[in-house]
Scaffold this motif. Structure first.
Motif: not given
Length: 602
Positions: A344-347, A427-429, A450-454, A507-508
């Motif tokens: 829920g955070l954005t940078f 989650q951003l890193i 890190v991304k099971p649905d890739a 996609a960090p």
């Protein structure tokens, strides 16, 4: 025995009604066994064996209501039905106990592992990996064994109480004599319980030391072979295993000593029992026979109880150790699974440290980092440099939310981050360490972590970005290639680029590289630097660098010394500060002013 009671309450809460059903089954088994014992005299009498007086047993009224030719068949039928019932209930109780034990073991492992994973990063800095492995395997197994033994003790106690009741029904004086004798020997054998507990503590420490040593040596097997240390390592293993075997032998001697004590005392007690029955209490033959049968069933229970209590005492250190670990994990808890599902955070602007200080030992006055004030702009490259031990990695761990400031605060886009927010920020890193870690799995499995649905396209795009796609395509099994423990079948550069691809698959918004090129050859370093150059201006880069030539294009350079930021600015600006730590580091590396050039395109 607080730790033992803790885990007993755990299994009681876990099993619930199943335990009550087991207790009912235990009572049924004990009652049926008692009935079987009481049927012995009528069977012998009906079988024509002389010397038994009519009406002298508790079941004599049943015999008086049957014709002589029906007595034996009816009693035998009852006996068979009683034995069948006993076998059925005993099987039910045994299977139920096994189910409860296995399910409890699984629950304890999952619950303990969850607690370990939920602990903050500083918790792992103070713990040996092998100790955690020992807790997750042998100690949980010992605790589960102790809990199972405790349930068996409960069975023995129930059985013993019923047998004591039958004995009182037959002869009060003789039963009291048996109970007094059993109590005396239990009091005498308390020292055996203390000795068993001491041996259990030694065994726990020895097992941990063995696991730690083997784990360390297998991790450094290349050093062992290259320095021809095989003989010395074998000597160490021989010494460690002999110590464990000696402790096991001591415990076996302890058990056999108590069994010998019970057997000697049993022989003396039987002799005294028979003499007292005949000479003092004038017990009838039928009663004496039943009492001897009950005694032969009851006395081994005393011996079994003692043996079980010794075994539980030897497991006690595992109870204590596991409870302490769980409590330490609870104290160090930083997150629950709900925090990591969606940050829920954005940078959008900057990541800032404001008056941040941190120390690893909370009761120490010495800070690892002190009064840190930095701002990391979005989509810029920030390089962090400094001598070994200056605090660079600690600063990065704080920026990643792995450590939490003792003083000061971290701000994201000007908003102060709470402890929960620091966890969510991960989650951003994307993170690429100096020593890349890969699991003993396929390349595909390591990427999908890190991304099971890739999808397939995303995987190859990440590999292409890290300049490792051609290498993977050339492998016989491609993405399904097994890479061994920690990726041992790959070279250092290949491992580093795979880890970079894995980081980019997320996609960090922020990519952290912790001296990611310091141990690579020129070719692999160049490939990773080219990948970094393609990212510059598109995501936020935080780089701990050893080779200063690799950070000339950084938007800002932070120089750390003794836990403080002593310089900050662009590379060229710091280069002109002739009497600075940065300039000294340049001179130490024989830095040339002509930088390495990379094409910046994406």
């Amino acid at each position: 025995m607080r730790a033992v009671l803790f885990f007993l309450r755990k299994i009681w809460a876990f099993a619930g009604s199943k335990l009550y059903m087991n207790i009912a089954g235990m009572v049924a088994v004990s009652l049926l066994e008692g009935i079987g014992i009481l049927l012995l005299v009528p069977m012998l009498k009906a079988g024509g064996i002389g010397g038994f007086q009519s009406g002298s047993t508790p079941l004599s009224p049943l015999s008086s209501q049957l014709s002589p030719e029906m007595i034996l068949p009816v009693i035998l039928l009852i006996f068979v039905l009683v034995m069948l019932g006993q076998v059925y209930f005993k099987r039910f109780v045994t299977l139920q106990n096994m189910r409860i034990s296995q399910e409890f073991d699984l629950m304890m492992k999952k619950e303990t592992y969850q607690k370990i994973l939920d602990a903050e990063w500083s918790f792992f800095l103070k713990k040996r990996k092998s100790d955690l492995i020992s807790s997750m395997t042998s100690e949980i197994g010992r605790v589960n064994g102790g809990v199972t033994l405790s349930l068996q003790v409960l069975v023995s106690v129930i059985f013993t109480m019923i047998q004591i009741g039958i004995s009182f029904w037959l002869s009060v004086p003789l039963t009291i004599s048996i109970l007094i004798s059993g109590s005396l020997i239990f009091l005498f054998s308390r020292k055996f319980l203390r000795r068993a507990r001491g041996l259990g503590s030694q065994s726990t420490q020895s097992a941990r030391a063995l696991l730690a040593g083997v784990s360390d040596q297998l991790s450094g097997v290349k050093e062992i072979k290259s320095n021809q240390l095989e003989a010395s390592r074998l000597q160490w293993l021989d010494k460690a295993t002999r110590k464990i075997h000696q402790e096991q032998l001591e415990f076996f001697r302890l058990k056999t000593s108590t069994q010998l004590l019970f057997q000697v005392f049993s022989a003396l007690l039987i002799a005294g029992l028979v003499y007292a029955s005949v000479q003092l209490f004038h017990t009838t033959l039928e009663q004496l026979l039943l009492i001897l049968v009950v005694f032969s069933r009851l006395w081994p229970r005393f011996s079994g109880l003692q043996s079980s209590l010794e075994q539980i005492a030897s497991y006690y250190p595992a109870y204590v150790s596991l409870e302490e670990l769980r409590n330490q994990c609870d104290e160090a808890k930083e997150l629950t699974t709900e925090f990591v599902r969606d940050s829920g955070l954005t940078f959008n602007d900057s990541l800032e440290c404001r008056k941040v200080s941190y120390r690893y030992e909370k009761d120490s006055r010495a800070y690892t980092l002190q009064d840190i004030n930095i701002k990391i702009p979005v989509n810029c490259m920030t390089a962090i440099i400094g001598k070994s031990g200056a605090g660079k990695s600690t600063l990065v761990d704080l920026l990643m939310g792995l450590l939490h400031p003792d003083e000061g605060e971290l701000l994201l886009d000007g908003v102060s981050l709470s402890q929960k927010d620091l966890v969510k920020m991960r989650q951003l890193i994307g993170y690429v360490p100096q020593d890349p870690f890969l699991f003993n799995d396929s390349l595909r499995g390591n990427l999908l972590l890190v991304k099971p649905d890739a999808c397939e396209e995303e995987l190859w795009k990440a590999l292409e970005f890290a300049s490792v796609d051609q290498f993977v395509r050339a492998l016989p099994d491609g993405l399904d290639t097994q890479i061994g423990d920690r990726g041992i079948r790959l070279s250092g550069g290949e491992r580093q680029r795979i880890v970079l691809a894995r980081a980019m698959l997320r996609a960090p918004a922020i990519l952290v590289l912790d001296e990611a090129t310091s141990s690579l050859d020129t070719e692999n370093e160049t490939k990773i630097q080219e990948a970094i150059a393609r990212l510059q201006g598109h995501i936020t880069l935080i780089i701990i660098a050893h080779r200063l030539s690799t950070i000339r294009e950084a938007d800002q350079v932070l120089v750390v010394d003794e836990g403080r930021i002593v310089q900050s600015g662009k590379f060229g600006e710091l280069e002109r500060e002739k009497k600075s730590l940065f300039n000294q580091m340049l001179q130490n590396q024989g830095y040339e002013t002509t930088p390495i050039a990379y094409k910046s395109s994406i």
